[in-house]
Motif scaffolding. Sequence first.
Motif, PDB file in Angstrom:
ATOM      1  N   ALA A  33     -68.863  43.711  48.272  1.00 21.05           N
ATOM      2  CA  ALA A  33     -69.653  44.253  49.377  1.00 21.05           C
ATOM      3  C   ALA A  33     -69.194  45.641  49.791  1.00 21.05           C
ATOM      4  CB  ALA A  33     -69.597  43.303  50.573  1.00 21.05           C
ATOM      5  N   LYS A  34     -67.893  45.853  49.854  1.00 24.26           N
ATOM      6  CA  LYS A  34     -67.359  47.114  50.353  1.00 24.26           C
ATOM      7  C   LYS A  34     -67.295  48.206  49.289  1.00 24.26           C
ATOM      8  CE  LYS A  34     -63.528  49.026  52.986  1.00 24.26           C
ATOM      9  NZ  LYS A  34     -62.287  48.762  53.707  1.00 24.26           N
ATOM     10  N   HIS A  35     -66.892  47.836  48.058  1.00 24.44           N
ATOM     11  CA  HIS A  35     -66.632  48.841  47.022  1.00 24.44           C
ATOM     12  C   HIS A  35     -67.528  48.739  45.790  1.00 24.44           C
ATOM     13  CE1 HIS A  35     -62.991  49.986  49.180  1.00 24.44           C
ATOM     14  NE2 HIS A  35     -62.582  48.730  49.160  1.00 24.44           N
ATOM     15  N   GLY A  36     -68.203  47.599  45.615  1.00 27.41           N
ATOM     16  CA  GLY A  36     -69.072  47.421  44.453  1.00 27.41           C
ATOM     17  C   GLY A  36     -68.368  46.799  43.257  1.00 27.41           C
ATOM     18  N   GLU A  37     -69.178  46.391  42.284  1.00 28.46           N
ATOM     19  CA  GLU A  37     -68.636  45.728  41.095  1.00 28.46           C
ATOM     20  C   GLU A  37     -67.716  46.625  40.257  1.00 28.46           C
ATOM     21  OE1 GLU A  37     -69.928  42.902  37.323  1.00 28.46           O
ATOM     22  OE2 GLU A  37     -71.499  43.673  38.646  1.00 28.46           O
ATOM     23  N   PRO A  38     -68.026  47.933  40.080  1.00 25.94           N
ATOM     24  CA  PRO A  38     -67.117  48.761  39.269  1.00 25.94           C
ATOM     25  C   PRO A  38     -65.682  48.792  39.813  1.00 25.94           C
ATOM     26  CG  PRO A  38     -69.213  49.870  39.522  1.00 25.94           C
ATOM     27  CD  PRO A  38     -69.248  48.669  40.441  1.00 25.94           C
ATOM     28  N   TYR A  39     -65.542  48.834  41.131  1.00 20.30           N
ATOM     29  CA  TYR A  39     -64.213  48.799  41.753  1.00 20.30           C
ATOM     30  C   TYR A  39     -63.505  47.495  41.388  1.00 20.30           C
ATOM     31  CZ  TYR A  39     -60.628  48.407  45.385  1.00 20.30           C
ATOM     32  OH  TYR A  39     -59.444  48.245  46.052  1.00 20.30           O
ATOM     33  N   PHE A  40     -64.226  46.386  41.542  1.00 23.56           N
ATOM     34  CA  PHE A  40     -63.638  45.089  41.205  1.00 23.56           C
ATOM     35  C   PHE A  40     -63.235  45.030  39.737  1.00 23.56           C
ATOM     36  CE2 PHE A  40     -64.255  40.915  39.271  1.00 23.56           C
ATOM     37  CZ  PHE A  40     -63.188  40.247  39.851  1.00 23.56           C
ATOM     38  N   ARG A  41     -64.089  45.484  38.849  1.00 19.22           N
ATOM     39  CA  ARG A  41     -63.786  45.421  37.402  1.00 19.22           C
ATOM     40  C   ARG A  41     -62.556  46.275  37.058  1.00 19.22           C
ATOM     41  NH1 ARG A  41     -65.808  40.701  36.234  1.00 19.22           N
ATOM     42  NH2 ARG A  41     -68.013  40.581  36.769  1.00 19.22           N
ATOM     43  N   ALA A  42     -62.366  47.380  37.755  1.00 16.24           N
ATOM     44  CA  ALA A  42     -61.163  48.196  37.530  1.00 16.24           C
ATOM     45  C   ALA A  42     -59.913  47.436  37.978  1.00 16.24           C
ATOM     46  CB  ALA A  42     -61.276  49.527  38.265  1.00 16.24           C
ATOM     47  N   ARG A  43     -59.994  46.744  39.111  1.00  9.94           N
ATOM     48  CA  ARG A  43     -58.863  45.940  39.581  1.00  9.94           C
ATOM     49  C   ARG A  43     -58.617  44.763  38.629  1.00  9.94           C
ATOM     50  NH1 ARG A  43     -59.979  49.767  41.980  1.00  9.94           N
ATOM     51  NH2 ARG A  43     -58.566  50.458  40.362  1.00  9.94           N
ATOM     52  N   GLU A  44     -59.689  44.220  38.101  1.00 12.97           N
ATOM     53  CA  GLU A  44     -59.582  43.114  37.143  1.00 12.97           C
ATOM     54  C   GLU A  44     -58.850  43.571  35.878  1.00 12.97           C
ATOM     55  OE1 GLU A  44     -62.755  39.827  35.912  1.00 12.97           O
ATOM     56  OE2 GLU A  44     -63.309  41.814  35.173  1.00 12.97           O
ATOM     57  N   LYS A  45     -59.190  44.758  35.396  1.00 11.69           N
ATOM     58  CA  LYS A  45     -58.531  45.296  34.199  1.00 11.69           C
ATOM     59  C   LYS A  45     -57.027  45.462  34.447  1.00 11.69           C
ATOM     60  CE  LYS A  45     -60.624  48.351  31.601  1.00 11.69           C
ATOM     61  NZ  LYS A  45     -60.757  47.883  30.223  1.00 11.69           N
ATOM     62  N   GLU A  46     -56.649  45.927  35.632  1.00 10.49           N
ATOM     63  CA  GLU A  46     -55.233  46.057  35.983  1.00 10.49           C
ATOM     64  C   GLU A  46     -54.545  44.690  35.960  1.00 10.49           C
ATOM     65  OE1 GLU A  46     -55.444  47.839  39.849  1.00 10.49           O
ATOM     66  OE2 GLU A  46     -56.082  49.789  39.062  1.00 10.49           O
ATOM     67  N   ALA A  47     -55.217  43.692  36.522  1.00 10.89           N
ATOM     68  CA  ALA A  47     -54.655  42.337  36.576  1.00 10.89           C
ATOM     69  C   ALA A  47     -54.515  41.746  35.171  1.00 10.89           C
ATOM     70  CB  ALA A  47     -55.507  41.440  37.455  1.00 10.89           C
ATOM     71  N   VAL A  48     -55.491  42.001  34.314  1.00 12.37           N
ATOM     72  CA  VAL A  48     -55.425  41.530  32.925  1.00 12.37           C
ATOM     73  C   VAL A  48     -54.234  42.178  32.227  1.00 12.37           C
ATOM     74  CG1 VAL A  48     -56.558  41.696  30.659  1.00 12.37           C
ATOM     75  CG2 VAL A  48     -57.852  40.919  32.654  1.00 12.37           C
ATOM     76  N   HIS A  49     -54.076  43.471  32.411  1.00 14.16           N
ATOM     77  CA  HIS A  49     -52.971  44.193  31.781  1.00 14.16           C
ATOM     78  C   HIS A  49     -51.633  43.604  32.211  1.00 14.16           C
ATOM     79  CE1 HIS A  49     -50.244  47.526  30.805  1.00 14.16           C
ATOM     80  NE2 HIS A  49     -51.105  47.761  29.826  1.00 14.16           N
ATOM     81  N   ASP A  50     -51.479  43.337  33.498  1.00 18.45           N
ATOM     82  CA  ASP A  50     -50.236  42.752  34.016  1.00 18.45           C
ATOM     83  C   ASP A  50     -49.979  41.370  33.416  1.00 18.45           C
ATOM     84  OD1 ASP A  50     -49.913  44.999  35.582  1.00 18.45           O
ATOM     85  OD2 ASP A  50     -50.519  44.018  37.449  1.00 18.45           O
TER      86      ASP A  50
END
Length: 173
Positions: free
Chosen positions: A49-66
Amino acid sequence: MKNVVLIGFMGTGKTSVGRLLAARLGCSFHDLDKKIEERCGMSIPAMFAKHGEPYFRAREKEAVHDAAGRTRLVIATGGGTVKDPENVALLRQNGILVALIADIDTILARTAAYGARPVLDNADAGDRRAAIAQLLKERSGLYEGADLTVDTTGRSPLEIAEYIVQATRIWRK
């Protein structure tokens, strides 16, 4: 020991099976969505709602990398994590990909609550069954590359976890 990475559409049981599987294997359970929420200090629906799906997908990629850099984990991915080929490649480097699938009626029952699944909620347009069918069609090829596929329809999380323990035994070493 290699990670066991649970992939699949929302509502197929990745989190409930993942917790049991981790306990059964003596590993840590790593829920990517929960890790993203903890890191960002907000729920995934709030992020959308606040940042949109692209923001979430970028955070998801960081979490996957970790997560991919660790061992002895059972990783429950979000339903759309595998939309990014880089995520899949990272998770596969040190993990066994297990796709959980279920029929539309099962997914519909498990995802009936609105507000918790932003991708499905946004696609719904008043017909949740049609939205699920369309999203499954769009993502069907994404789960086909898994090392193991398990249908969770009509099966308990414990039964599924036990099956995965046995089926992945040779790969986990």
